[in-house]
Design a protein around this motif. Structure first.
Motif, mmCIF file in Angstrom:
data_model
loop_
_atom_site.group_PDB
_atom_site.id
_atom_site.type_symbol
_atom_site.label_atom_id
_atom_site.label_comp_id
_atom_site.label_asym_id
_atom_site.label_seq_id
_atom_site.Cartn_x
_atom_site.Cartn_y
_atom_site.Cartn_z
ATOM 1 N N ASN A 157 -1.188 -7.151 7.185
ATOM 2 C CA ASN A 157 -2.513 -7.401 6.605
ATOM 3 C C ASN A 157 -3.367 -6.137 6.616
ATOM 4 O OD1 ASN A 157 -2.009 -10.083 6.214
ATOM 5 N ND2 ASN A 157 -3.170 -10.790 8.000
ATOM 6 N N ARG A 158 -3.224 -5.378 7.708
ATOM 7 C CA ARG A 158 -4.103 -4.230 7.918
ATOM 8 C C ARG A 158 -3.648 -3.004 7.148
ATOM 9 N NH1 ARG A 158 -3.297 -3.872 13.153
ATOM 10 N NH2 ARG A 158 -2.335 -1.823 13.030
ATOM 11 N N TYR A 209 0.400 -4.159 3.266
ATOM 12 C CA TYR A 209 0.341 -4.947 2.028
ATOM 13 C C TYR A 209 -0.987 -4.783 1.312
ATOM 14 C CZ TYR A 209 4.601 -7.032 3.704
ATOM 15 O OH TYR A 209 5.889 -7.209 4.155
ATOM 16 N N GLU A 210 -0.880 -4.446 0.053
ATOM 17 C CA GLU A 210 -2.064 -4.357 -0.799
ATOM 18 C C GLU A 210 -2.544 -5.781 -1.076
ATOM 19 O OE1 GLU A 210 -4.304 -4.387 -4.357
ATOM 20 O OE2 GLU A 210 -2.165 -4.772 -4.577
ATOM 21 N N HIS A 211 -1.584 -6.640 -1.387
ATOM 22 C CA HIS A 211 -1.880 -8.059 -1.623
ATOM 23 C C HIS A 211 -0.609 -8.872 -1.401
ATOM 24 C CE1 HIS A 211 -3.691 -11.666 -3.090
ATOM 25 N NE2 HIS A 211 -2.912 -11.745 -4.151
ATOM 26 N N THR A 244 0.869 -1.183 0.000
ATOM 27 C CA THR A 244 0.000 0.000 0.000
ATOM 28 C C THR A 244 0.908 1.236 0.000
ATOM 29 O OG1 THR A 244 0.050 0.115 2.405
ATOM 30 C CG2 THR A 244 -1.718 -1.199 1.422
#
Lengths: 114, 114
Positions: free
Chosen positions: A91-92, A95-97, A26
């Motif tokens: 996760n929150r 990281y976008e994916h 992100t």
């Protein structure tokens, strides 16, 4: 950095295990670099850790491959409490994916100028 | 590029195989980019090819992971004649050092925003 950049993992003869972690980020930075360095430092002190290789391209795709002596060593690292906090935060917000793949290395060879 | 940048391989449920190719480059460019694109294009037409993920960081370390249905598919790709020429040229002028690892993917999971 807790490990030198641009280094190859010095792994033993196969078999051993690899965790292939592919990710896009992100735009959120908040502590990401410090966390990434800390996780390498922490992983390298885990029993069964063999090494790590990491690259993130200009297009944003990152690949980190960590190498381990056994599946048990990988499970222990996955459930390490500080690592779990980093995973949850990743996760929150970081990281976008991502995709994680656990694989058994069966053959390895290098070339030239070792 | 023959494949979109910044993409994850769309792999099936394990088991399948991964070829982890970690490399550092020489300063020599002569046709490197065209070769790299061509190899992705050629690999993607091989039987048993499942996908590829690739990143090269600013420090020069590159990691390319290609995914395959079987060891036989990997052997066939390794001995592909055009690929063999690229391997020989890579050994001679493009790669300062590389490591190739062939691994069997046993577990895979992704997160978030798939």
């Amino acid at each position: 950095m807790s490990t030198p950049d641009n280094t190859f993992a010095q792994t033993p003869e196969p078999p051993y295990y690899a965790v292939i972690f592919t990710s896009t980020r992100t735009p959120v930075d908040e502590g990401y670099g410090a966390m990434a360095d800390r996780m390498v430092e922490l992983a390298s002190r885990q029993p069964g850790f063999l090494g790590v290789e990491s690259a993130r391209g200009a297009d944003g795709l990152g690949i980190t491959v960590s190498y381990w002596a056994s599946l048990e060593a990988i499970s222990a690292w996955k459930s390490n409490s500080e690592h779990r906090v980093a995973q949850a935060t990743g996760n929150r917000k970081w990281y976008e994916h991502f995709e994680t793949r656990v694989a058994r290395v069966e053959r390895a060879y290098g070339g030239p100028r070792t």
